[in-house]
Motif scaffolding. Structure first.
Motif, PDB file in Angstrom:
ATOM      1  N   VAL A 218      45.228 -14.406 -79.601  1.00 25.58           N
ATOM      2  CA  VAL A 218      44.303 -13.321 -79.930  1.00 25.58           C
ATOM      3  C   VAL A 218      43.612 -13.654 -81.246  1.00 25.58           C
ATOM      4  CG1 VAL A 218      44.076 -10.865 -80.457  1.00 25.58           C
ATOM      5  CG2 VAL A 218      45.717 -11.630 -78.732  1.00 25.58           C
ATOM      6  N   GLY A 219      42.298 -13.630 -81.236  1.00 23.78           N
ATOM      7  CA  GLY A 219      41.539 -13.913 -82.443  1.00 23.78           C
ATOM      8  C   GLY A 219      41.590 -12.769 -83.429  1.00 23.78           C
TER       9      GLY A 219
ATOM     10  N   GLY B 157      36.300 -17.437 -76.647  1.00 22.99           N
ATOM     11  CA  GLY B 157      36.784 -16.132 -77.072  1.00 22.99           C
ATOM     12  C   GLY B 157      36.041 -15.047 -76.322  1.00 22.99           C
ATOM     13  N   THR B 158      36.781 -14.108 -75.741  1.00 22.96           N
ATOM     14  CA  THR B 158      36.174 -13.043 -74.938  1.00 22.96           C
ATOM     15  C   THR B 158      36.723 -11.695 -75.385  1.00 22.96           C
ATOM     16  OG1 THR B 158      35.995 -14.516 -73.027  1.00 22.96           O
ATOM     17  CG2 THR B 158      35.808 -12.161 -72.606  1.00 22.96           C
ATOM     18  N   ALA B 159      35.826 -10.718 -75.500  1.00 26.02           N
ATOM     19  CA  ALA B 159      36.241  -9.374 -75.901  1.00 26.02           C
ATOM     20  C   ALA B 159      35.234  -8.353 -75.404  1.00 26.02           C
ATOM     21  CB  ALA B 159      36.376  -9.284 -77.413  1.00 26.02           C
ATOM     22  N   ILE B 160      35.638  -7.106 -75.444  1.00 31.34           N
ATOM     23  CA  ILE B 160      34.711  -6.006 -75.206  1.00 31.34           C
ATOM     24  C   ILE B 160      34.385  -5.391 -76.561  1.00 31.34           C
ATOM     25  CG2 ILE B 160      34.435  -3.722 -74.178  1.00 31.34           C
ATOM     26  CD1 ILE B 160      36.195  -4.613 -71.890  1.00 31.34           C
TER      27      ILE B 160
ATOM     28  N   ARG C 269      41.511 -27.475 -82.623  1.00 28.91           N
ATOM     29  CA  ARG C 269      41.452 -26.057 -82.302  1.00 28.91           C
ATOM     30  C   ARG C 269      40.205 -25.467 -82.972  1.00 28.91           C
ATOM     31  NH1 ARG C 269      43.973 -27.708 -78.828  1.00 28.91           N
ATOM     32  NH2 ARG C 269      46.211 -27.407 -78.420  1.00 28.91           N
ATOM     33  N   LEU C 270      39.120 -25.421 -82.200  1.00 31.44           N
ATOM     34  CA  LEU C 270      37.834 -25.034 -82.762  1.00 31.44           C
ATOM     35  C   LEU C 270      37.800 -23.567 -83.177  1.00 31.44           C
ATOM     36  CD1 LEU C 270      35.346 -26.905 -80.376  1.00 31.44           C
ATOM     37  CD2 LEU C 270      36.420 -27.718 -82.493  1.00 31.44           C
ATOM     38  N   TRP C 271      38.463 -22.688 -82.419  1.00 32.27           N
ATOM     39  CA  TRP C 271      38.445 -21.275 -82.805  1.00 32.27           C
ATOM     40  C   TRP C 271      39.217 -21.068 -84.101  1.00 32.27           C
ATOM     41  CZ3 TRP C 271      35.438 -18.034 -79.867  1.00 32.27           C
ATOM     42  CH2 TRP C 271      35.380 -16.710 -80.306  1.00 32.27           C
ATOM     43  N   ASP C 272      40.295 -21.828 -84.281  1.00 34.80           N
ATOM     44  CA  ASP C 272      41.030 -21.741 -85.544  1.00 34.80           C
ATOM     45  C   ASP C 272      40.145 -22.176 -86.707  1.00 34.80           C
ATOM     46  OD1 ASP C 272      43.148 -20.975 -84.000  1.00 34.80           O
ATOM     47  OD2 ASP C 272      44.326 -22.796 -84.283  1.00 34.80           O
TER      48      ASP C 272
END
Length: 376
Positions: A258-259, A309-312, A326-329
């Motif tokens: 989870v981001g 990364g996906t979210a509402i 780890r690109l999101w990190d």
């Protein structure tokens, strides 16, 4: 019918003010003569435009070449594919770059990236043709611009030159209308003592200015932003490996978590995308928004690293990552720095440019290096 001069004056009033010395140059330069046709994608695929006259005087970039096809040479039903490879720069941005160049009468100026030739015309009107040399890698662009300049009794030196290689002479000022990955060593060799250069850096929104001093070439990142097309050495950009973003949008990550920050369109967040490029150069970005409010940011790197990364809305995103990094990190770490400092640390950073073109950036305890790219 409204004359071109009325349009030019309206443009000049938008770009600057009547007290500016650039105002008269803008009023007296017929942009439509340099951009009789251009490509527009506002309604879908690239389509050819040949007016109306006011369109040529809009304070926006007019794309004149897609891949190898120039708008001058295109048919009305052509719909080229590929990346834009030349344009007439946004007039206000061109003037901004000239101002950062600290131009003055009597100085010899290299205009890197002739494009339509409109910028060279502005320079020649302000500083005299004999002090302006305009350079472009494309023979057609140089020939067309030279002819259009001559028709206005403006005769700057116009040369077909790959600006990543040796430059034809030495200059007091080098103003680049293309983005470079690092400073070409040839620019440093062509910069006279006390000379100044201004350019943007590929993959970032950085405007870099630097001056040759007896102790080396030093400068700063201006507290401003701009983006230009990447410099190229041939008729088109070299092909790159196709990234299957559709697959990245569906695959399971080697690491799932989870981001800590909401999803955003990274490429449109100019401060954040610049900081991420300085940390991990070469990331490609995509952004997708669903009808249900779900949105997704996708990242991929040539080394095989990827992240999704996906979210509402602003909910914490579900993050999938794979590959060697780890690109999101890395993105979260950059956002940590951004929030901790309260500002983008590259803005106003001091710059030292080494002989090979490497750029060292420094502001307070923040450091970054833009590594030299070997000359082809």
């Amino acid at each position: 019918m409204t004359s071109w001069r009325a349009h030019a004056r309206t443009l000049a009033d938008q770009v600057t003010h009547p007290g500016s010395r650039w105002h008269r140059a803008l009023v007296d330069t017929p942009r439509h003569r340099f951009v009789p046709a251009w490509w527009d994608d506002s309604d879908g695929p690239w389509a050819l435009r040949r007016g109306p006259l006011a369109g040529a005087y809009a304070n926006r970039s007019l794309v004149t070449r897609i891949g190898p096809l120039h708008a001058d040479l295109a048919k009305d039903d052509d719909h080229p594919q590929g990346r834009p490879t030349s344009s007439s720069t946004v007039p206000s941005l061109a003037v901004t770059m000239y101002r950062y160049g600290h131009l003055s009468r009597g100085l010899d100026i290299a205009d890197v990236g002739t494009g339509s030739g409109y910028g060279a015309a502005l320079l020649a009107r302000r500083y005299g043709s004999r002090h302006v040399t305009t350079l472009d890698v494309d023979p057609y662009l140089v020939s067309a611009a030279a002819g259009r300049l001559a028709a206005l009794d403006l005769c700057p030196t116009a040369l077909t030159v790959d600006a990543t290689g040796p430059l034809p002479g030495t200059y007091d000022r080098i103003v680049s209308m293309v983005a470079v990955p690092s400073i070409p060593p040839s620019w440093l060799a062509a910069l006279r003592p006390g000379g100044r250069l201004v350019t943007t850096i590929r993959g970032t929104w950085i405007i870099l200015t630097a001056t040759r001093t007896p102790d080396g070439v030093f400068g700063q990142v201006e507290r401003d932003w701009a983006g230009f097309m990447d410099v190229r050495s041939g008729p088109d950009y070299p092909p790159v490996a196709t990234i299957d973003f559709d697959r990245i949008a569906e695959r399971d990550g080697e690491q799932v978590g989870v981001g800590r920050y909401p999803v955003l369109h990274v490429a449109d967040a100019w401060e954040l995308s610049t900081m991420l490029h300085l940390a991990v150069p070469g990331i490609e970005h995509r952004y997708r928004r669903g009808s249900d409010g779900r949105h997704t940011a996708l990242m991929a790197h040539p080394d095989g690293s990827w992240a999704r990364g996906t979210a509402i809305g602003t909910d914490p995103p579900t993050v999938h990552q794979g590959g060697p990094r780890r690109l999101w990190d890395a993105l979260d770490a950059v956002r940590d720095d951004w929030l901790r400092l309260g500002w983008a640390p590259f803005l106003g950073a001091r710059a030292m440019i080494r002989d090979d073109g490497t750029i060292k950036l420094l502001r307070g305890d923040w450091r970054a290096t833009i590594h030299a790219v070997p000359t082809p």
